[in-house]
Design an enzyme around this catalytic site. Structure first.
Site, PDB file in Angstrom:
ATOM      1  N   ASP A 185     -97.865 -12.087  -1.981  1.00 41.35           N
ATOM      2  CA  ASP A 185     -96.364 -12.312  -1.713  1.00 41.35           C
ATOM      3  C   ASP A 185     -95.895 -13.519  -1.197  1.00 41.35           C
ATOM      4  O   ASP A 185     -96.830 -14.130  -0.684  1.00 41.35           O
ATOM      5  CB  ASP A 185     -95.899 -11.105  -0.993  1.00 41.35           C
ATOM      6  CG  ASP A 185     -96.296  -9.768  -1.206  1.00 41.35           C
ATOM      7  OD1 ASP A 185     -96.008  -9.327  -2.287  1.00 41.35           O
ATOM      8  OD2 ASP A 185     -97.024  -9.063  -0.331  1.00 41.35           O
ATOM      9  N   ASP A 209     -96.945 -11.313  -6.435  1.00 38.56           N
ATOM     10  CA  ASP A 209     -96.503 -10.000  -6.321  1.00 38.56           C
ATOM     11  C   ASP A 209     -95.089 -10.003  -6.056  1.00 38.56           C
ATOM     12  O   ASP A 209     -94.278  -9.997  -6.985  1.00 38.56           O
ATOM     13  CB  ASP A 209     -97.207  -9.411  -5.300  1.00 38.56           C
ATOM     14  CG  ASP A 209     -97.135  -7.756  -5.228  1.00 38.56           C
ATOM     15  OD1 ASP A 209     -97.029  -7.192  -6.126  1.00 38.56           O
ATOM     16  OD2 ASP A 209     -97.355  -7.110  -4.056  1.00 38.56           O
ATOM     17  N   ASP A 210     -94.597  -9.933  -4.940  1.00 41.58           N
ATOM     18  CA  ASP A 210     -93.216 -10.040  -4.397  1.00 41.58           C
ATOM     19  C   ASP A 210     -93.094 -11.242  -3.483  1.00 41.58           C
ATOM     20  O   ASP A 210     -93.664 -11.938  -2.928  1.00 41.58           O
ATOM     21  CB  ASP A 210     -93.034  -8.786  -3.589  1.00 41.58           C
ATOM     22  CG  ASP A 210     -93.496  -7.259  -4.534  1.00 41.58           C
ATOM     23  OD1 ASP A 210     -92.592  -7.170  -5.786  1.00 41.58           O
ATOM     24  OD2 ASP A 210     -94.055  -6.718  -3.874  1.00 41.58           O
ATOM     25  N   ASP A 213     -92.324  -8.567   1.229  1.00 39.39           N
ATOM     26  CA  ASP A 213     -93.026  -7.201   1.319  1.00 39.39           C
ATOM     27  C   ASP A 213     -92.898  -6.669   2.709  1.00 39.39           C
ATOM     28  O   ASP A 213     -93.534  -7.167   3.471  1.00 39.39           O
ATOM     29  CB  ASP A 213     -94.271  -7.140   0.437  1.00 39.39           C
ATOM     30  CG  ASP A 213     -94.934  -5.863   0.350  1.00 39.39           C
ATOM     31  OD1 ASP A 213     -94.198  -4.995   0.439  1.00 39.39           O
ATOM     32  OD2 ASP A 213     -95.963  -5.764  -0.408  1.00 39.39           O
ATOM     33  N   ASN A 246     -95.971  -6.601  -8.919  1.00 39.04           N
ATOM     34  CA  ASN A 246     -94.927  -5.835  -8.927  1.00 39.04           C
ATOM     35  C   ASN A 246     -93.595  -6.748  -9.335  1.00 39.04           C
ATOM     36  O   ASN A 246     -92.748  -6.148 -10.056  1.00 39.04           O
ATOM     37  CB  ASN A 246     -94.600  -5.284  -7.492  1.00 39.04           C
ATOM     38  CG  ASN A 246     -95.638  -4.079  -7.152  1.00 39.04           C
ATOM     39  OD1 ASN A 246     -95.623  -3.713  -6.120  1.00 39.04           O
ATOM     40  ND2 ASN A 246     -96.202  -3.339  -8.010  1.00 39.04           N
ATOM     41  N   LYS A 251     -88.567  -6.856  -1.224  1.00 47.15           N
ATOM     42  CA  LYS A 251     -88.982  -5.303  -1.306  1.00 47.15           C
ATOM     43  C   LYS A 251     -89.151  -4.840   0.332  1.00 47.15           C
ATOM     44  O   LYS A 251     -89.854  -5.404   0.996  1.00 47.15           O
ATOM     45  CB  LYS A 251     -90.530  -5.131  -1.963  1.00 47.15           C
ATOM     46  CG  LYS A 251     -91.053  -3.945  -2.020  1.00 47.15           C
ATOM     47  CD  LYS A 251     -92.251  -3.922  -2.943  1.00 47.15           C
ATOM     48  CE  LYS A 251     -93.468  -4.358  -2.423  1.00 47.15           C
ATOM     49  NZ  LYS A 251     -94.590  -4.227  -3.328  1.00 47.15           N
ATOM     50  N   ALA A 399     -60.038 -13.424   5.620  1.00 46.69           N
ATOM     51  CA  ALA A 399     -61.058 -12.159   5.701  1.00 46.69           C
ATOM     52  C   ALA A 399     -62.298 -12.941   5.112  1.00 46.69           C
ATOM     53  O   ALA A 399     -62.425 -13.841   4.483  1.00 46.69           O
ATOM     54  CB  ALA A 399     -60.798 -11.140   4.859  1.00 46.69           C
ATOM     55  N   GLU A 406     -69.775 -18.525   1.804  1.00 50.23           N
ATOM     56  CA  GLU A 406     -68.542 -18.355   2.340  1.00 50.23           C
ATOM     57  C   GLU A 406     -67.898 -19.672   1.426  1.00 50.23           C
ATOM     58  O   GLU A 406     -68.448 -20.666   1.593  1.00 50.23           O
ATOM     59  CB  GLU A 406     -68.323 -18.576   3.721  1.00 50.23           C
ATOM     60  CG  GLU A 406     -66.753 -18.484   4.331  1.00 50.23           C
ATOM     61  CD  GLU A 406     -66.291 -17.195   4.205  1.00 50.23           C
ATOM     62  OE1 GLU A 406     -64.919 -17.111   4.534  1.00 50.23           O
ATOM     63  OE2 GLU A 406     -67.010 -16.210   3.978  1.00 50.23           O
TER      64      GLU A 406
END
Length: 513
Positions: A185, A209-210, A213, A246, A251, A399, A406
């Protein structure tokens, strides 16, 4: 006799000089001109990082000169610092030290930098080609800042074995891939990770992978916070081909049959182009809080959080954006407000200055902060401006806006009256006196850690308003006259203190009811 006296004097002087350097709190390492028999001064630097580490006996700094450090063994700090005295492992200003572990074999013990101690600050390094993790942390209260971790054979930066209270600031982790392609990851606070780890301004891309994680195996109920982080193109290899991993972005946890809770808090985070999911529950049973997050064109789902949580745990999503053909699937019990998939909202590419992702891969600014991009920034006139709900994140306008960024229409009245002066400043709050809330504005000349606290006239802490990382510029935060416990405070005089890089500024606030 005279020559003997002179010789004794010279020997004594040299002994004194060497002894003085041995007690020094600052050492230098140079892979090109250094020698471990040197005294470690800038004129006579050490050659190896581990020699520099062994020379430290109390809090101090090791400056690494630019160049490539060819390393075959793990770099392991051995002493812990303290809250008042960190050990620093820093790049020499204006130079880039590259820690290259190309000769390490693949395996769990082949980490690049292994921090099993506390209170270390690592800054400005490039760590690559380790046989396992590029940086592995099991200690606490460490800071990893402005580092690039890439091409390692497991996760770029991992926090495990009760590693806790660490801060990962403005770091990049990319192109990490293990042989199976299923473990590497970008960043991984996982397995037996400890509590209260914090990531700010980090990017993770093209890891096998990610991106992040948070999978657990022994940790039971821990919290991780991510703020202003980007995660993209994970689940792909360095050559651009799809991996067998993955392929998710953020994740947020998961466990195998243990119902373990990883409480994930994400603020102002951006996720796009990951091969499978953007924000992924992965069987996590803990609370997940997502404020002002943006997701674009992830493979199957932009947001996928639809499994039952442990008792007392909640899913909260507010002010967030999902754009593209990827869907959103959420628990029916989700607490949500002002998201683009909520009733009354709609979103299209026309709401944004750009949906071209190329700039997100670009170089960071000179202070290490994320590059300026137009991707997913709201276009003037978008109905998503001022359409959110207050979640405690500073905002401009009437708001909060929706999404990670932003909208800034131009210099505000306050900005135009200050003229950035490269000085740490705290402006008078407004209104003052106030009821029920007031706005506090401050200027920091460089990116860094900021603490903002409210005290009563007897010096007792009333509330900690902020403790985290800010980029250079003008910032503002609101105080609603509430205590740390969430109760309203009485009328009277209070003091606000802002700490930035060991400097303090304070002002008096007057609450009238």
């Amino acid at each position: 006799m005279a020559w003997l006296i002179r010789r004794c004097f010279i020997v004594s002087f040299l002994f004194f000089s060497v002894n003085l350097w041995a007690q020094s709190s600052t050492f230098y390492v140079d892979p090109a001109s250094g020698n471990d028999l040197n005294i470690g001064s800038i004129e006579a630097p050490f050659k190896t990082i581990n020699k520099g580490i062994s020379a430290l006996t109390s809090s101090g700094t090791i400056y690494l000169r630019g160049g490539t450090y060819l390393l075959s063994v793990t770099v392991r700090p051995t002493l812990s610092g303290s809250a008042s005295g960190y050990f620093n492992l820093w790049a020499y200003p204006g130079e880039l030290p590259i820690l290259d572990f190309s000769t390490q074999p693949f395996g769990n013990s082949s980490r690049g930098l292994n921090i099993a101690v506390n209170y270390w600050h690592v800054k400005g390094l490039e760590v690559k080609n380790a046989g396992d993790n590029g940086i592995y942390i099991t200690g606490g209260f460490n800071i990893i800042e402005n580092c690039a971790i890439h091409d390692n054979k497991d996760t770029g930066l991992q926090i495990s074995e009760n590693g806790h209270d660490n801060r990962i600031i403005n770091c990049d982790s990319y192109n990490n891939a293990d042989p199976s392609q299923a473990n590497a990851d970008g960043f991984a606070p996982k397995l037996g990770v400890g509590d209260n780890n914090y990531f700010y301004g980090c990017r993770a891309w093209q890891n096998s992978d990610d991106g992040w994680d948070g999978y657990l195996d022994t940790a039971i109920d821990v919290t991780t916070v991510l703020e202003n982080c980007w995660c993209f193109k994970n689940g792909y290899l360095k050559d651009g081909s799809a991996s067998s991993g993955n392929g998710n972005g953020f994740k947020m946890g998961g466990s195998t049959g243990q119902n373990l809770a990883h409480n994930f808090i994400l603020k102002n985070c951006l996720v796009f182009d990951n091969r499978v999911k953007g924000f992924d529950q992965n069987h996590n049973r803990g609370s997940m809080t997502l404020y002002n997050c943006s997701a674009l064109n992830n493979g199957s789902y932009n947001f996928s959080i639809n499994e039952t949580l442990n008792e007392g745990k909640i899913l909260t999503i507010k002010n967030s954006i999902s754009l593209g053909s990827s869907g959103v699937r959420l628990l029916s019990t989700v607490i949500e407000q002002c998201n683009t998939w909520s009733a009354g909202f709609s979103v299209s590419g026309a709401d944004f200055k750009s949906i071209n992702t190329a700039a997100a891969y670009g170089p960071r600014k000179s202070d290490g902060s994320l590059p300026e991009i137009d991707l997913m920034h709201l276009q003037s006139g978008s109905k998503l401006i001022d359409a959110g709900v207050d979640v405690g994140i500073p905002f401009l306008g009437l708001a909060p806006d929706l999404g990670a960024f932003e909208f800034v229409p131009g210099p505000t009245k306050v900005e135009s009256s200050i003229i950035i002066s490269n000085k740490f400043s705290l402006l008078q709050n407004y209104p003052n006196p106030f009821n029920p809330e007031t706005t506090i504005q401050y200027l920091i000349p460089a990116s860094g850690l900021v603490e903002i606290k409210i005290y009563d006239v007897n010096g007792r802490l009333v509330k900690e308003l902020f403790n985290g990382f800010n980029e250079a510029g003008i910032h503002e935060i609101n105080w609603k006259g509430m205590s740390q416990a969430g109760s309203k405070v009485a009328s009277g005089n209070y003091f606000c203190t802002v700490k930035f890089k060991n400097q303090f500024r304070s002002l008096k606030l007057v609450l009238l009811k």
